[in-house]
Design an enzyme around this catalytic site. Structure first.
Site, mmCIF file in Angstrom:
data_model
loop_
_atom_site.group_PDB
_atom_site.id
_atom_site.type_symbol
_atom_site.label_atom_id
_atom_site.label_comp_id
_atom_site.label_asym_id
_atom_site.label_seq_id
_atom_site.Cartn_x
_atom_site.Cartn_y
_atom_site.Cartn_z
ATOM 1 N N ARG A 384 -1.370 14.377 46.241
ATOM 2 C CA ARG A 384 -0.445 13.335 45.711
ATOM 3 C C ARG A 384 -0.144 12.201 46.765
ATOM 4 O O ARG A 384 0.938 12.029 46.923
ATOM 5 C CB ARG A 384 0.716 13.584 45.132
ATOM 6 C CG ARG A 384 1.037 12.814 44.167
ATOM 7 C CD ARG A 384 2.607 12.985 43.684
ATOM 8 N NE ARG A 384 3.077 12.137 42.746
ATOM 9 C CZ ARG A 384 3.222 12.374 41.342
ATOM 10 N NH1 ARG A 384 3.244 13.566 40.765
ATOM 11 N NH2 ARG A 384 3.576 11.241 40.375
ATOM 12 N N CYS A 385 -1.283 11.856 47.545
ATOM 13 C CA CYS A 385 -0.964 11.203 48.799
ATOM 14 C C CYS A 385 -2.422 10.493 48.987
ATOM 15 O O CYS A 385 -3.550 11.034 48.699
ATOM 16 C CB CYS A 385 -0.464 11.501 49.766
ATOM 17 S SG CYS A 385 -1.532 12.704 50.820
#
Lengths: 806, 284
Positions: A384-385
């Site tokens: 999630r980045c």
């Protein structure tokens, strides 16, 4: 003649376009349990695969005896590396230029590594047969510490690379060394640091953790021997890339492979790579001629499927006495586990870690990253980045706090005086990026005002005094974070995956009755693309989002794209959608002009129609235009109304945000309570505020988990200690803090609609916010750095170390 | 996470359950709510070719409060414990403890009998039962017998119950005075990092009786007579609490795990006990 025509505001509202908090169209099926995930797929005659996995972190595989397993009723095949070797599939290339064993080839290098693949009539027989495969191991010395791995004379882990002094990313200076990747001006940075008035130095560890999507990874491979077509259903964040890789590995021509990503229950980077389960299932289907399903369980997912982070970041930051930052030096020791299977754009072995100058105007900087092999699971994915951006943000946001301590300065003020100013955009960073747009000071001031920052500091000072007087055992931490993301990979000239440029695509078909279907090269795993991409299109082509179907994930129908990860869907595929929409609109304009019997330039677009300039009562709606496109012979124009756009972005986009939380912390038990979280995000143009808010809530919750307890931990023997959800922290509604979200809106100047992407910002900004709150609570007692995760015993250990237990 | 094949039985009487146990010997195990046993079977750490589900045996159900005596059937769920107004009057510590076990979904299935009979040091009810001075009724091929909770737990997953026996009921005297079950855990659904059960009575401003038990700080629950003795006759002031904490510390034997190292657990055990005593005293 158009008295019944709704007024303009109503027509805009009916579109449900940009800026509308339209409810997610996906949720009707998800909330009713009607989603269709990989494990829901059942095909006639389908077989089931299961893995024999290594109990050891490092061992030689002396022998494998499959006789007892094969004798079990219902077992169809047991594959080992020997079976895959003639096909050249016992190893496979990784996305990072390394190679990875598909099944153990002579040795195992991490606990949980795939050793043999059992294929059986049903899932239960497969599990029984796994128990019957006899593997004789000879244990080897285990290395779990990347620093020990680089010591002279350390046990060589990758014997297959013996004698290779260079790899995909340059020189290897030790048998357990993968690469040294450098960016920036080392000599100039060191010169500045040597002369600096103030230098703060600290090692910041971002621990190993795991994306842990609720749905684990899996696939169903189905080889049709009659027509020679392979269909592969799977949990793929990049279905087209999987198709190309599957073609290259198997030799099956790409037009004979169909890859389908059905509904996906969360990806978070975990579903970008290619795993042995996919390869073995394809081989098993080719061999047996039957569909083969493989779905890993939770323990397999946590222990063997791509981890994230594990960066040891040694930093030095210099400043003037007044706090103006003059230079930044960073050296990273990156623990990649047994194989370098990082999912980064191929030319970037440390992803975009060199965004680590953050939101600050730092004149000179250097970063060097050493990749190292250890006896741990491979991975290193962007959880999630964008690629290694959360590591970079954590690094700089901790270094800022450490520098503030060194300067005896308020950390909020230190940030303010070093922010890149609004007038400096587009800003060229010392490490080579061009930040597209930003207004950091406005966002920061808004955030500080919203939380009453000065009031919080006063309260905190009182708390410290009360603590010292013995009136309370709770300290109060204020967690500050200002982050700049870099998303939307990416310009094809810089960014590729295994040679495939990272563009993305959208194909639109307007149907005669004025509704539309659009297909994209991305794939939603929960982001809500079917909702938001329809909104982009609605505003571009004047057809209500409710009349637009978005389709993704089937390579037989969707245009080629590089998939969804690194917040790239909106910056890249969203741009393609807008541009394809504009092609539709351009043709619609010509059709409208013809129908209205005026010149093309005499009509203009107005919400959902083209009107004759200066005579708005003369118009043709998009619905009328669509009908005419298919039913009327228009001189000089082909029939139909379709468009396709492949978009190669000129630059990344740079979302940013200001996050602040307040934490109360019990020094005796190590328990923490998040009192308040304020998250301001600037993701440029906002497509759907409600979806953004949902994304921010989700990302903050993952950030909270990572900072406060979530980890993949190993003991000295290389045993994974966190293989179940008892020990791997996933917050429930009980643990999850309440959030207040806010925004500023600074459009990207180069994106067709000015949008930047937001899904990953809260993870990038949230982790330093929560961690900084813990550190801040102890700042008055001299704490400089304590590594995450900040679970109870580690917070207790801080207090113990500072002598706060009397 | 796929268990080995097993035969499933759902007897409707204790006699049927006992005869199944005798028929299949070591290959059989009884199951209450299944929240410990089924995961072990799925992990293939427990192999149970013959699984005897006790759900359908009516004799194992029901909560009875008869005067000062409380009797709880082994198959009473944690949810039923929480909902029982009789128990709330007779032994309110049970509700306070049960609310800290796992989550509602688990509590609908998980039983009080399974919680104690499995002998898992992480379970909460064993310590509570020692604190209450409960007795466990067991039925086996040779008839019934009772074992005191304070003598029941021998080692992790090892209890005084033999393989042929079934735990049927738990009996203990209703408690008066102050009570508390204080538990520190990492998250919902977790076992205790440390937990303390405290019962005490107050007479004339001082502590007349006290009973203290600790959870997950040894391979068995720890009923600390010494800690309770430290409170006798005191006003449960900070000095008395400190003595109780020190006495308790001598009785526990925590091990290091993902919840933390031994020193941390000892520290938290002390804090937990001190908070439990303070709360119990405030209610006495």
């Amino acid at each position: 003649m158009n008295d019944l025509s709704p007024d303009r505001d109503d027509r805009i509202a009916n579109l449900k376009g940009l800026g509308c908090s339209r409810k997610r169209v996906e949720d009707a099926r998800f909330t009713q349990g009607k989603g269709n995930y990989v494990d829901d797929i059942k095909m006639p005659g389908m077989l089931h695969g299961d893995f024999v996995r290594s109990p050891y972190a490092h061992a030689r595989v002396v022998s494998i005896n499959i006789d007892a397993a094969m004798a079990l009723d219902g077992v169809v095949a047991v594959l080992t590396a020997k079976d895959l070797e003639p096909l050249g599939l016992h190893w496979m290339p990784t996305l990072a230029g390394d190679k990875q064993m598909v099944l153990a080839d002579g040795k195992v290098l991490f606990q949980g590594q795939e050793v043999a693949y059992v294929v059986a009539r049903d899932r239960y027989v497969a599990a029984d047969a796994v128990e019957l495969v006899e593997v004789d191991y000879e244990e080897l010395p285990v290395i779990v510490d990347p620093f020990k791995a680089l010591e002279p004379g350390a046990t060589v882990l990758r014997e297959d690379l013996e004698g290779q002094t260079s790899g995909a990313h340059g020189e290897r200076r030790h048998p357990n060394h993968i690469f040294l990747w450098e960016e920036g001006d080392k000599a100039a940075t060191e010169a500045v640091l040597d002369e600096a008035e103030v230098v703060a130095e600290e090692t910041i560890y971002y621990h190993r953790t795991h994306p842990c999507p609720l749905e684990t990874c899996g696939c169903v491979a189905s080889m049709d021997k009659v027509n020679g077509k392979l269909t592969l259903y799977g949990t793929f964040q990049a279905p087209h890339v999987v198709r190309t890789v599957a073609s290259l590995l198997s030799g099956i021509e790409e037009h004979n492979i169909r890859v389908v990503s059905p509904d996906i229950g969360g990806g978070f980077g975990n579903k970008v790579g290619v795993y042995p389960g996919y390869v073995c299932s394809i081989v098993a289907s080719i061999v047996t001629g039957k569909p083969v399903k493989w779905v890993e369980d939770r323990m397999e997912n946590l222990m063997a499927t791509a981890f994230a982070r594990d960066y040891w970041m040694k930093g030095r930051i210099s400043a003037t006495k007044e706090g103006k930052i003059t230079g930044l030096h960073c050296h990273v020791t990156a623990d990649h586990g047994a194989f370098d299977a990082c999912a980064d754009p191929t030319k970037f072995p440390a992803g975009f870690f060199h965004i680590c100058t953050g939101s600050y105007d730092i004149p000179v900087a250097y970063v060097g990253v050493d990749g190292v092999y250890t006896n741990k699971a491979p991975g290193g994915v962007a959880y999630r980045c964008s690629f290694r951006v959360t590591e970079a943000a954590y690094f700089i946001e901790r270094m800022i706090e450490v520098l503030a301590q060194e300067l005896n300065m308020d950390a909020a003020e230190l940030r303010r005086i070093n922010f890149i100013r609004k007038d400096q955009f587009p800003y060229h960073s010392a490490l080579g990026w061009e930040y597209d747009s930003g207004d950091y000071h406005t966002a920061w001031d808004k955030a500080l005002t919203a939380v009453n920052y000065d009031g919080l500091r006063a309260e905190q000072a009182e708390r410290v005094e009360a603590f010292k007087r013995g009136e309370t055992r709770k300290l109060m931490g204020i967690g500050l974070s200002f982050f700049t993301e870099i998303v939307g990979a990416g310009p094809v000239k810089n960014c590729d995956i295994l040679g495939m440029g990272m563009f993305d695509s959208c194909e639109i078909r307007i149907h005669p009755t004025g509704s539309a279907t659009a297909r994209l090269g991305t794939i939603s795993q929960g982001q809500g693309h079917a909702t938001t991409f329809a909104q982009i299109l609605a505003s571009e082509i004047g057809i209500s989002a409710d009349s637009i179907t978005i389709e993704e994930g089937d390579t037989d129908t969707a245009p080629y794209g590089l998939g969804t990860y690194g917040s790239r869907s909106t910056p890249v595929a969203g741009a393609a959608t807008a541009l394809a929409g504009r092609k539709i609109r351009a043709k619609a304009q010509m059709i409208a002009a013809y129908l209205l019997e005026v010149h093309d330039n005499d009509v203009e677009f107005d919400v959902d129609r083209f009107v004759v300039k200066g005579a708005p009562e003369r118009f043709k709606t998009m619905k009328e235009i669509a009908y005419a496109a298919y039913n009327q012979a228009i001189p000089g124009l082909e029939p139909g109304l379709e468009a396709v756009s492949y978009y190669d972005p000129p630059n990344m986009t740079y979302p940013f945000g200001a996050y602040i939380c307040v934490m109360d912390l019990d020094v005796d038990t190590g328990q923490t309570e998040i009192r308040q979280v304020y998250a301001l995000d600037d993701c440029g143009t906002r497509i759907n505020p409600m979806v953004i808010e949902g994304q921010v809530h989700g990302g903050l919750t993952e950030a909270y988990a990572i900072a406060m307890g979530q980890e993949i931990a190993y003991d000295e023997m290389g045993n994974c200690k966190t293989g179940t959800l008892m020990d791997f922290f996933l917050p429930t509604a009980v643990e999850t803090p309440h959030y207040t979200t806010d925004f500023t809106e600074t459009p990207s100047p180069h994106h067709p609609i000015g949008a930047k992407g937001v899904g990953e910002s809260p993870n990038v900004g949230g982790v330093p916010m929560f961690s900084n709150a813990v550190h801040d609570a102890f700042r008055a007692f001299g704490l400089r750095q304590s590594h995450m995760p900040h679970d109870h015993w580690r917070i207790w250990r801080i207090a113990e170390g500072l002598g706060l237990h009397g | 996470m796929i268990p080995a094949a097993f035969e499933y039985y759902r007897p409707e009487s204790l006699q049927d359950a006992l005869s199944l146990l005798q028929t299949h010997g070591d290959d059989a195990r009884v199951m209450a709510g299944g929240h410990s046993l089924i995961p072990m079977m799925k992990l293939r750490m427990a192999e149970v070719p013959h699984l005897i589900d006790l759900q359908a045996i009516a004799d194992l159900r029901g909560i009875r409060v008869d005067g000062d005596t409380v009797s709880i059937g082994a198959m009473v769920t944690q949810h039923e414990v929480i909902e029982s107004t009789d128990l709330l009057r007779a032994a309110p510590i049970l509700r306070e403890a049960a609310l800290q076990i796992a989550d509602p979904q688990v509590r609908y299935m998980g039983t009080i009998g399974g919680n104690v009979a499995n002998g898992d040091p992480g379970n909460d009810m064993p310590g509570i039962m020692q604190c209450l001075g409960a007795e466990f009724s067991l039925i086996g091929p040779d008839g019934t017998r009772t074992v005191a909770a304070r003598n029941f737990f021998e080692a992790a997953y090892m209890t005084a119950r033999t393989d042929e026996e079934i735990l049927t009921r738990i009996t203990f005297p209703a408690h008066a005075g102050g009570f508390a079950y204080e538990k520190q855990k990492r998250k919902i659904g977790d076992y205790a990092t440390a937990a303390a059960a405290v019962l005490l009575t107050k007479e004339g401003g001082t502590c007349a009786t006290a009973s203290i038990a600790m959870t997950n700080l040894s391979d068995v629950p720890v009923w600390s007579e010494a800690a309770a003795a430290a409170l006798d006759g005191t006003a449960c002031d900070s000095g008395a609490i400190a003595k109780a904490m020190a006495a308790m510390d001598g009785d526990i034997d925590p091990g290091e795990d993902n919840r933390g190292p031994v020193a941390f657990k000892r520290h938290v055990a002390g804090i937990t006990l001190s908070r439990a005593i303070t709360r119990a005293w405030s209610r006495a």
